[in-house]
Design an enzyme around this catalytic site. Structure first.
Site, mmCIF file in Angstrom:
data_model
loop_
_atom_site.group_PDB
_atom_site.id
_atom_site.type_symbol
_atom_site.label_atom_id
_atom_site.label_comp_id
_atom_site.label_asym_id
_atom_site.label_seq_id
_atom_site.Cartn_x
_atom_site.Cartn_y
_atom_site.Cartn_z
ATOM 1 N N HIS A 84 -3.006 4.291 -13.445
ATOM 2 C CA HIS A 84 -2.136 5.464 -13.425
ATOM 3 C C HIS A 84 -2.315 6.328 -14.674
ATOM 4 O O HIS A 84 -2.373 7.552 -14.600
ATOM 5 C CB HIS A 84 -0.671 5.035 -13.331
ATOM 6 C CG HIS A 84 -0.229 4.677 -11.939
ATOM 7 N ND1 HIS A 84 0.961 4.053 -11.672
ATOM 8 C CD2 HIS A 84 -0.820 4.871 -10.738
ATOM 9 C CE1 HIS A 84 1.092 3.867 -10.359
ATOM 10 N NE2 HIS A 84 0.021 4.356 -9.766
ATOM 11 N N TYR A 94 7.492 9.875 -10.070
ATOM 12 C CA TYR A 94 7.980 8.671 -9.384
ATOM 13 C C TYR A 94 9.040 8.959 -8.312
ATOM 14 O O TYR A 94 8.987 8.363 -7.226
ATOM 15 C CB TYR A 94 8.472 7.631 -10.398
ATOM 16 C CG TYR A 94 7.315 6.803 -10.930
ATOM 17 C CD1 TYR A 94 6.988 5.586 -10.347
ATOM 18 C CD2 TYR A 94 6.518 7.270 -11.981
ATOM 19 C CE1 TYR A 94 5.900 4.841 -10.804
ATOM 20 C CE2 TYR A 94 5.433 6.538 -12.436
ATOM 21 C CZ TYR A 94 5.135 5.324 -11.844
ATOM 22 O OH TYR A 94 4.045 4.605 -12.285
ATOM 23 N N GLU A 136 3.782 2.306 -18.693
ATOM 24 C CA GLU A 136 2.865 3.440 -18.866
ATOM 25 C C GLU A 136 3.199 4.221 -20.135
ATOM 26 O O GLU A 136 2.298 4.738 -20.802
ATOM 27 C CB GLU A 136 2.905 4.330 -17.609
ATOM 28 C CG GLU A 136 2.161 3.650 -16.442
ATOM 29 C CD GLU A 136 2.488 4.146 -15.040
ATOM 30 O OE1 GLU A 136 3.015 5.264 -14.897
ATOM 31 O OE2 GLU A 136 2.197 3.406 -14.076
HETATM 32 C C1 HEM Z 1 6.349 2.122 -8.021
HETATM 33 C C2 HEM Z 1 5.531 3.054 -7.597
HETATM 34 C C3 HEM Z 1 4.026 2.898 -7.446
HETATM 35 C C4 HEM Z 1 3.276 1.809 -7.040
HETATM 36 C C5 HEM Z 1 3.752 0.431 -6.600
HETATM 37 C C6 HEM Z 1 1.885 2.223 -7.104
HETATM 38 C C7 HEM Z 1 0.818 1.405 -6.785
HETATM 39 C C8 HEM Z 1 -0.505 1.753 -6.895
HETATM 40 C C9 HEM Z 1 -1.634 0.874 -6.644
HETATM 41 C C10 HEM Z 1 -1.538 -0.593 -6.224
HETATM 42 C C11 HEM Z 1 -2.761 1.575 -6.856
HETATM 43 C C12 HEM Z 1 -4.210 1.076 -6.734
HETATM 44 C C13 HEM Z 1 -4.656 0.601 -8.102
HETATM 45 C C14 HEM Z 1 -6.093 0.154 -8.137
HETATM 46 O O1 HEM Z 1 -6.947 0.838 -7.561
HETATM 47 O O2 HEM Z 1 -6.354 -0.880 -8.739
HETATM 48 C C15 HEM Z 1 -2.358 2.920 -7.237
HETATM 49 C C16 HEM Z 1 -3.229 3.941 -7.507
HETATM 50 C C17 HEM Z 1 -2.841 5.248 -7.646
HETATM 51 N N1 HEM Z 1 -1.553 5.722 -7.804
HETATM 52 FE FE1 HEM Z 1 0.100 4.616 -7.719
HETATM 53 N N2 HEM Z 1 1.817 3.527 -7.523
HETATM 54 C C18 HEM Z 1 3.094 3.982 -7.741
HETATM 55 C C19 HEM Z 1 3.479 5.238 -8.173
HETATM 56 C C20 HEM Z 1 2.617 6.313 -8.280
HETATM 57 C C21 HEM Z 1 3.014 7.658 -8.637
HETATM 58 C C22 HEM Z 1 4.425 8.118 -8.989
HETATM 59 C C23 HEM Z 1 1.887 8.425 -8.589
HETATM 60 C C24 HEM Z 1 1.798 9.912 -8.879
HETATM 61 C C25 HEM Z 1 1.841 10.808 -7.939
HETATM 62 C C26 HEM Z 1 0.785 7.550 -8.237
HETATM 63 C C27 HEM Z 1 -0.538 7.934 -8.115
HETATM 64 C C28 HEM Z 1 -1.600 7.087 -7.920
HETATM 65 C C29 HEM Z 1 -2.989 7.533 -7.838
HETATM 66 C C30 HEM Z 1 -3.463 8.987 -7.920
HETATM 67 C C31 HEM Z 1 -3.770 6.380 -7.664
HETATM 68 C C32 HEM Z 1 -5.268 6.289 -7.504
HETATM 69 C C33 HEM Z 1 -5.606 6.502 -6.059
HETATM 70 C C34 HEM Z 1 -7.090 6.555 -5.818
HETATM 71 O O3 HEM Z 1 -7.724 5.515 -5.890
HETATM 72 O O4 HEM Z 1 -7.561 7.642 -5.521
HETATM 73 N N3 HEM Z 1 1.272 6.281 -8.063
HETATM 74 N N4 HEM Z 1 -0.980 2.983 -7.274
#
Ligand code: HEM
Length: 149
Positions: A84, A94, A136
């Site tokens: 992130h 969030y 973060e």
């Molecule tokens: C509690 C809330 C959230 C959880 C549980 C979560 C979970 C995850 C997980 C498991 C991944 C994949 C990580 C990896 O590739 O190893 C990820 C990637 C990502 N998250 Fe989150 N996330 C959360 C909140 C957010 C928020 C608020 C944003 C912003 C808008 C965000 C944006 C992203 C982006 C842009 C990616 C990368 C996606 C890609 O591979 O293109 N996430 N998140």
């Protein structure tokens, strides 16, 4: 989180396992339709092959399964936090994710998404969001210190 909310979260794990991918697919579609400015953050290649939806579904299920022993989530949370921070995810984003995640749970579960279930997931999401935002913040602060040195 209230005790009975923890129980509700644990009891919804099997349902989420069944509908996990559908929930995340609906979630991404609805969130990106409402917030097109977030589209550039999400790698289009990952969306096409569904891997993003699978990882997010996996993270939610791991969280639900460990809600009463959150220490087990330190390692995965750390990994997601690093990802992130590399993408400049901000605390104010969030609530957007939370709103659309809850909306998708509601759409997919239909009658199963009772007010109690939605309240429990709202509280659980906020708890996880607080943990991730705090983690973060430490990483952003560290990066800032290094840059200033
Ligand atoms: C509690 C809330 C959230 C959880 C549980 C979560 C979970 C995850 C997980 C498991 C991944 C994949 C990580 C990896 O590739 O190893 C990820 C990637 C990502 N998250 Fe989150 N996330 C959360 C909140 C957010 C928020 C608020 C944003 C912003 C808008 C965000 C944006 C992203 C982006 C842009 C990616 C990368 C996606 C890609 O591979 O293109 N996430 N998140």
């Amino acid at each position: 989180m209230l005790d009975n909310q923890t129980q509700i979260i644990k009891s919804t794990v099997p349902v989420l396992q069944k509908h996990g991918e559908e929930i995340t697919r609906v979630f991404y579609q609805q969130m990106l339709a409402a917030h097109p400015e977030l589209r550039t953050m999400f790698d289009p290649e990952n969306q096409k092959d569904g891997s993003q939806a699978r990882r997010l579904a996996g993270a939610i299920l791991a969280y639900a399964a460990n809600i009463d022993r959150l220490v087990q989530l330190n390692a995965p949370i750390d990994k997601i936090a690093h990802k992130h921070v590399g993408l400049h995810v901000l605390p104010e984003q969030y609530p957007i994710v939370g709103e659309h995640l809850l909306g998708a749970i509601k759409t997919v579960l239909g009658d199963g998404a009772t007010p109690e279930v939605l309240d429990a997931w709202g509280a659980a999401y906020n708890q996880l969001a607080d943990i991730m935002i705090a983690r973060e913040k430490i990483l952003y602060d560290e990066a800032h210190l290094t840059a200033a040195d």
